[in-house]
Design a protein around this motif. Structure first.
Motif, PDB file in Angstrom:
ATOM      1  N   ALA A  53      -0.473   4.030  -8.370  1.00 38.90           N
ATOM      2  CA  ALA A  53      -0.329   2.647  -7.913  1.00 38.90           C
ATOM      3  C   ALA A  53       0.788   2.539  -6.889  1.00 38.90           C
ATOM      4  N   VAL A  54       1.887   3.302  -7.091  1.00 39.62           N
ATOM      5  CA  VAL A  54       3.032   3.224  -6.202  1.00 39.62           C
ATOM      6  C   VAL A  54       2.793   4.010  -4.925  1.00 39.62           C
ATOM      7  N   LEU A  55       2.185   5.182  -5.062  1.00 38.76           N
ATOM      8  CA  LEU A  55       2.127   6.090  -3.938  1.00 38.76           C
ATOM      9  C   LEU A  55       0.918   5.904  -3.029  1.00 38.76           C
ATOM     10  N   SER A  56      -0.114   5.244  -3.493  1.00 36.13           N
ATOM     11  CA  SER A  56      -1.252   4.982  -2.628  1.00 36.13           C
ATOM     12  C   SER A  56      -1.024   3.638  -1.941  1.00 36.13           C
ATOM     13  N   VAL A  57      -0.779   3.668  -0.646  1.00 43.05           N
ATOM     14  CA  VAL A  57      -0.448   2.443   0.084  1.00 43.05           C
ATOM     15  C   VAL A  57      -1.455   2.219   1.208  1.00 43.05           C
ATOM     16  N   LYS A  58      -1.683   0.954   1.534  1.00 43.33           N
ATOM     17  CA  LYS A  58      -2.654   0.652   2.585  1.00 43.33           C
ATOM     18  C   LYS A  58      -2.263  -0.612   3.323  1.00 43.33           C
ATOM     19  N   ALA A  59      -2.677  -0.691   4.574  1.00 42.26           N
ATOM     20  CA  ALA A  59      -2.416  -1.860   5.413  1.00 42.26           C
ATOM     21  C   ALA A  59      -3.457  -1.891   6.515  1.00 42.26           C
ATOM     22  N   THR A  60      -3.749  -3.089   6.999  1.00 37.88           N
ATOM     23  CA  THR A  60      -4.758  -3.274   8.041  1.00 37.88           C
ATOM     24  C   THR A  60      -4.081  -3.455   9.394  1.00 37.88           C
ATOM     25  N   ASP A  61      -4.536  -2.700  10.402  1.00 43.42           N
ATOM     26  CA  ASP A  61      -3.891  -2.749  11.713  1.00 43.42           C
ATOM     27  C   ASP A  61      -4.553  -3.757  12.641  1.00 43.42           C
ATOM     28  N   ALA A  62      -4.160  -3.746  13.932  1.00 49.49           N
ATOM     29  CA  ALA A  62      -4.633  -4.733  14.901  1.00 49.49           C
ATOM     30  C   ALA A  62      -6.128  -4.643  15.156  1.00 49.49           C
ATOM     31  N   ARG A  63      -6.740  -3.494  14.862  1.00 50.36           N
ATOM     32  CA  ARG A  63      -8.174  -3.313  15.052  1.00 50.36           C
ATOM     33  C   ARG A  63      -8.985  -3.865  13.885  1.00 50.36           C
ATOM     34  N   GLY A  64      -8.286  -4.191  12.793  1.00 53.41           N
ATOM     35  CA  GLY A  64      -8.984  -4.545  11.570  1.00 53.41           C
ATOM     36  C   GLY A  64      -9.312  -3.322  10.739  1.00 53.41           C
ATOM     37  N   VAL A  65      -8.738  -2.166  11.093  1.00 56.50           N
ATOM     38  CA  VAL A  65      -8.970  -0.915  10.371  1.00 56.50           C
ATOM     39  C   VAL A  65      -7.939  -0.790   9.255  1.00 56.50           C
ATOM     40  N   GLU A  66      -8.403  -0.465   8.062  1.00 60.01           N
ATOM     41  CA  GLU A  66      -7.489  -0.274   6.935  1.00 60.01           C
ATOM     42  C   GLU A  66      -6.955   1.160   6.937  1.00 60.01           C
ATOM     43  N   ILE A  67      -5.646   1.283   6.996  1.00 57.64           N
ATOM     44  CA  ILE A  67      -4.984   2.590   6.974  1.00 57.64           C
ATOM     45  C   ILE A  67      -4.529   2.847   5.541  1.00 57.64           C
ATOM     46  N   VAL A  68      -4.965   3.948   4.967  1.00 55.21           N
ATOM     47  CA  VAL A  68      -4.620   4.289   3.587  1.00 55.21           C
ATOM     48  C   VAL A  68      -3.838   5.597   3.585  1.00 55.21           C
ATOM     49  N   LEU A  69      -2.666   5.576   2.971  1.00 52.15           N
ATOM     50  CA  LEU A  69      -1.831   6.771   2.861  1.00 52.15           C
ATOM     51  C   LEU A  69      -1.654   7.136   1.387  1.00 52.15           C
ATOM     52  N   PRO A  70      -1.552   8.426   1.076  1.00 53.80           N
ATOM     53  CA  PRO A  70      -1.361   8.836  -0.322  1.00 53.80           C
ATOM     54  C   PRO A  70       0.046   8.538  -0.832  1.00 53.80           C
ATOM     55  N   HIS A  71       0.979   8.274   0.081  1.00 56.81           N
ATOM     56  CA  HIS A  71       2.360   7.943  -0.299  1.00 56.81           C
ATOM     57  C   HIS A  71       3.019   7.274   0.911  1.00 56.81           C
ATOM     58  N   TYR A  72       4.190   6.715   0.708  1.00 52.90           N
ATOM     59  CA  TYR A  72       4.904   6.091   1.811  1.00 52.90           C
ATOM     60  C   TYR A  72       5.153   7.110   2.920  1.00 52.90           C
ATOM     61  N   ALA A  73       4.930   6.693   4.157  1.00 50.60           N
ATOM     62  CA  ALA A  73       5.163   7.586   5.297  1.00 50.60           C
ATOM     63  C   ALA A  73       6.656   7.894   5.426  1.00 50.60           C
ATOM     64  N   GLU A  74       6.982   9.162   5.604  1.00 58.05           N
ATOM     65  CA  GLU A  74       8.374   9.602   5.736  1.00 58.05           C
ATOM     66  C   GLU A  74       8.672  10.147   7.132  1.00 58.05           C
TER      67      GLU A  74
END
Length: 337
Positions: free
Chosen positions: A33-54
């Protein structure tokens, strides 16, 4: 060993083992729950990462600035060359990051927006932030499985959403939301102060391009509106080129410059009779770093406009307010000097 004791030992072992399985399962769920993060960019594309970007590469100069506002400058491993080449940006960001001062952060770009993708790969970035018009770079990076968050900064809503989106992906969502709330509160406060007579403002583009302006719906138009003024250019275009005749027709109360000198206007014979020129109502946004309308600092752009146009407080009071806002945005790590 008595059979009763053996049975008791077996039961305890079973219960303990079951408890460990449940406990481990719970921890895995929490980590997921903590490490899988996602956000939608200007294109409307959902970006999903397995953990916070470092390790973050930012290829859009204004967003380098916002990474420092988020308190995430330490995550930067790549930035545009322009950060070092722009004297104002370089000076102020050097205050908050010694790596900037020493020009140690890699610059995987050539002149303009051309990007050396091989350098980005070598930087082992787990997130790249790229301007929406750099379509070739976006395609190349995504083709190499490097997550790309695309930004546009085209209006207030996008500036806010993109700040919170990136904040979410790098573990700074709360800070991003606090910045948005702060800027919104400041805007609301300015709206209550607006004069009934809205002064008109003509904006001229950087590097002396006096006959290039920003029309309705642009970021500069947003700043002008927030200031309680009106854009003298009525054209619904991002960057129209106009004639001296048009400027005379619009007859702005003020002319405002960014990354230009007031003499770029005062030296033009074509505008010598314009009332704003005759009345010395030509102003330059300096230092440019504090007034970039591509970031939440459109607020500072608006504050400066309001100070020039409505004289509601002294230069000293304005400087104090500017320092207060800059203090919040950079968590008191930057001075105005």
């Amino acid at each position: 060993m008595p059979k009763v004791f053996l049975r008791l030992l077996a039961c305890c072992t079973l219960v303990l083992g079951f408890g460990l399985v449940i406990g481990c399962g719970g921890r895995e769920a929490n980590n997921s729950a903590v490490l899988s993060v996602k956000a939608t960019d200007a294109r409307g594309v959902e970006i999903v990462l397995p953990h916070y970007a470092e390790r973050v590469v930012v290829l859009f100069e204004p967003f380098v600035d916002e990474m420092y506002m988020l308190g995430a400058g330490d995550k930067l491993v790549g930035i545009p060359q322009q950060v070092y080449q722009n004297p104002s940006t370089y000076h102020y960001l050097s205050q908050v990051d010694s790596r900037i001062a020493r020009k140690e952060i890699a610059t995987p770009t050539f002149g303009g927006r051309s990007t050396q993708v091989e350098t980005v790969i070598g930087l082992q970035a787990d997130l790249a932030i790229v301007y929406e018009y750099d379509t070739e770079t976006i395609a190349q990076l995504e083709g190499l499985d490097i997550p790309v968050f695309v930004v546009s900064s085209k209006d207030k809503a996008h500036i806010y959403d993109e700040l919170v989106g990136v904040g979410t992906l790098i573990g700074k969502k709360e800070r991003a939301e606090n910045i948005v709330a702060y800027v919104n509160s400041a805007i609301e406060g300015m709206a209550t102060e607006a004069d009934s007579v809205r002064k008109s403002v003509y904006y001229a583009w950087s590097k002396g391009r006096v006959f290039s302006t920003s029309g309705r719906g642009s970021l500069v138009d947003l700043s002008i509106q927030v200031a309680g003024a009106v854009n003298a250019c009525p054209l619904p275009l991002e960057a129209p080129n106009v004639s001296a005749e048009s400027i005379y027709k619009w007859n702005p109360d003020m002319i405002v410059l960014w990354n230009s000198d007031v003499d770029d206007v005062y030296s033009l014979a074509e505008l010598a009779a314009l009332p704003a020129v005759v009345n010395k109502q030509v102003f330059a946004m300096e230092p440019t770093f504090f007034f970039d309308p591509h970031t939440v600092k459109f607020l500072l752009f608006a504050k400066q406009l309001r100070h020039w146009g409505y004289h509601e407080y002294t230069d000293k009071n304005f400087k104090e307010e500017l320092q207060e806002i800059v203090g919040f945005l950079y968590e008191n790590n930057m001075s105005l000097e």
